[in-house]
Design an enzyme around this catalytic site. Structure first.
Site, mmCIF file in Angstrom:
data_model
loop_
_atom_site.group_PDB
_atom_site.id
_atom_site.type_symbol
_atom_site.label_atom_id
_atom_site.label_comp_id
_atom_site.label_asym_id
_atom_site.label_seq_id
_atom_site.Cartn_x
_atom_site.Cartn_y
_atom_site.Cartn_z
ATOM 1 N N LYS A 1 0.838 -1.202 0.000
ATOM 2 C CA LYS A 1 0.000 0.000 0.000
ATOM 3 C C LYS A 1 0.877 1.258 0.000
ATOM 4 O O LYS A 1 1.957 1.264 0.589
ATOM 5 C CB LYS A 1 -0.883 -0.048 1.253
ATOM 6 C CG LYS A 1 -1.950 1.023 1.352
ATOM 7 C CD LYS A 1 -2.825 0.761 2.590
ATOM 8 C CE LYS A 1 -3.909 1.811 2.767
ATOM 9 N NZ LYS A 1 -4.751 1.537 3.960
ATOM 10 N N SER B 1 -9.660 1.500 2.960
ATOM 11 C CA SER B 1 -8.829 2.229 2.047
ATOM 12 C C SER B 1 -7.770 1.410 1.312
ATOM 13 O O SER B 1 -7.226 1.879 0.313
ATOM 14 C CB SER B 1 -8.137 3.348 2.832
ATOM 15 O OG SER B 1 -7.281 2.807 3.821
ATOM 16 N N SER C 1 -9.737 -0.889 7.156
ATOM 17 C CA SER C 1 -9.184 -0.730 5.803
ATOM 18 C C SER C 1 -8.461 -1.926 5.212
ATOM 19 O O SER C 1 -8.136 -1.931 4.025
ATOM 20 C CB SER C 1 -8.227 0.457 5.773
ATOM 21 O OG SER C 1 -8.977 1.629 5.574
HETATM 22 N N1 GLN Z 1 -13.008 3.704 6.374
HETATM 23 C C1 GLN Z 1 -12.460 4.116 7.644
HETATM 24 C C2 GLN Z 1 -12.089 5.573 7.586
HETATM 25 O O1 GLN Z 1 -12.302 6.164 6.569
HETATM 26 C C3 GLN Z 1 -11.275 3.252 7.981
HETATM 27 C C4 GLN Z 1 -10.057 3.635 7.276
HETATM 28 C C5 GLN Z 1 -8.857 2.824 7.641
HETATM 29 O O2 GLN Z 1 -8.964 1.789 8.282
HETATM 30 N N2 GLN Z 1 -7.714 3.324 7.237
HETATM 31 O O3 GLN Z 1 -11.593 6.123 8.528
#
Ligand code: GLN
Length: 474
Positions: A75, A150, A174
């Protein structure tokens, strides 16, 4: 190449039978990744020269590592020395870290072919991989849909057969949510299990790095390699790393699985519910005991997260001001330069979070929001402590729905935030949780099953996940 890259064991068998130099094989891997990328866009870009350079290092390292030659995508928020690392944000454009994250050092030591720049939501804020400044990633199961986020690029790259495995980061879901939406195995380890040295911080009390793979055995193998104490991350814990992959078989008879009523709420897609209930049946048939449990503070988890995570993010993102990294706007004076650099460099979701986070931390609001959220967080953790007196693991859906259409939730942040309603509690409580595929919905899209465990209980999660993988009928 998709079948070749399906799992470490499969790939290694194929690799061992090859009678050519690893650099030729890496060249094929790069070409395949580039071709698939045209439609899926899981990688920000596929840099063949960089892959060949890395392949040269893999070759030099000898053939002994546990991940020798295995292509692993990373990532875009995990630092790879000298390789562009931008968190899919304009503000970090051109940034090449001068060092490797600890997980990268570990992967390379094991012989992996580390492939940079899996796409993501900007700064990991999102659940759909649409807020990347490079444009969205598409779900390989249906390219009109999101891969989740994400870590959407990391998930899609594994599901599309561009790499054997990948590393993502999980602050509120994410790793697991895109894992579920792309039909792969995705683990968020216990807070402190894996070093975050070199992970670009989002919310430091929640962030964890974890593996995204085609099967449970690979997940266990990868965790074995990346886990462990690191003096460079003061939150990493000095507890021995078990031999997870050796302990997978052996059955789950007598395992107690808790089902929290609070997770089976209105708003879950019908087919998601059906598949998850079938998974419960699989476990029951394998001799597990299924018990009802209660996690009464679950309904506050989402709001609590959307105070704590933006608060920490607003502080962590203060360092991007046009001086130290990336983009610097032309301006008349210093303050103007800070303002313009941040205004041009950050996208709308990042701005929303920085404003929200700054607000809940500001004097006069701190006690009412931030402090209150910290207290609720403790309550949520206590719910889990009580529940784990009655069961060994907890079973829930990973996400209320399967992959949604690109664009569908972009104008409605709340509906986007709800994608993580089942994944966020494990982050707040610091617990390990894994998402595994448990069949398809009526449109042929993958459904994810989440198993949550006790702190440092990854071995039990893997065992249970493996038992399902071997016995699932879907
Ligand atoms: N979707 C969640 C957020 O937008 C989790 C994101 C993540 O785990 N990086 O904060």
């Amino acid at each position: 190449m998709k079948d070749t890259l399906n799992g470490i064991a499969n790939y290694r068998k194929w690799l061992n039978a090859q009678k050519r130099a690893f650099s030729d094989i890496a060249s094929d891997i790069a070409e395949n990744a580039a071709k698939v990328n045209d439609s899926v866009h899981s990688f920000i870009s596929v840099d063949k020269d960089e892959i060949l350079l890395k392949a040269g290092n893999v070759e030099k390292s000898g053939h002994s590592g546990a991940l020798y030659g295995v292509p692993v995508a990373v990532k875009d928020n995990i630092c790879i020395k000298d390789v562009l690392t931008t968190c899919a944000s304009r503000i970090l454009e051109g940034f090449r870290p001068p060092y490797n994250a600890t997980v990268i050092e570990k992967l390379e030591k094991a012989g992996a072919l580390v492939i940079g720049r899996a796409n993501m939501d900007e700064f990991a804020f999102g659940s759909s991989c649409e807020t990347s400044c490079y444009g969205p990633t598409r779900n390989p199961w249906d390219i009109s849909r999101v891969p989740g986020g994400s870590s959407g690029g990391a998930a899609a790259a594994v599901a599309a057969g561009q790499v054997v495995a990948s590393l993502g980061s999980d602050t509120g879901g994410s790793i697991r949510q895109p894992g579920a939406l792309c039909g792969i195995v995705a683990l968020k380890p216990t807070y402190g299990r894996v070093s975050r040295y070199g992970l670009i911080a989002f919310a430091s009390s929640l962030d964890q790095i974890g593996p995204m793979t085609r099967n449970v055995e690979d997940s266990a193998k990868l965790l074995e390699i990346i886990a462990g104490h690191d003096p460079k991350d003061s939150t990493s814990v000095d507890i021995e790393v078990p031999n997870y992959s050796k302990e997978l078989g052996g059955g789950i008879e007598g395992l107690t699985i808790g089902i929290p009523g609070e997770y089976f709420i209105e708003g879950i897609a019908k087919d998601v519910l059906l598949r998850v209930k079938e998974a419960m049946e699989v476990y029951r048939k394998l001799g597990a005991r299924i018990v009802d449990i209660s996690l009464p503070h679950t309904k506050y988890a989402l709001s609590c997260y959307y105070i704590i995570a933006p608060a920490e993010a607003s502080s962590n993102l203060a360092r991007y001001e046009g001086v130290h990294y990336g983009r610097r706007a032309k301006a008349n004076d210093l303050i103007d330069m800070y303002i313009k650099s941040r205004n041009e460099g950050f996208g709308p979701e990042v701005k929303r979070r920085v404003i929200l986070g700054t607000y809940v931390l500001s004097s006069g609001y701190y006690d009412a929001f931030y402090l209150k959220a910290q207290k609720v967080r403790t309550k949520i953790k206590e719910d889990f402590d009580a529940a784990f007196k009655k069961c060994d693991i907890i079973l829930t859906p990973t996400s209320p729905t399967t992959a949604f259409k690109i664009g569908e939730r972009m104008d409605d942040p709340l509906s986007m935030y709800l994608s993580d309603v089942f994944t966020i509690p494990a982050n707040l409580a610091g617990l390990p949780a894994i998402s595994i595929p448990c069949g398809l919905d009526g449109s042929g899209l993958p459904v994810g099953l989440q198993l949550m465990g006790k702190p440092f209980g990854e071995a039990t999660l893997f065992k249970a996940a493996y038992a399902h993988e071997k016995n699932n009928i879907n």
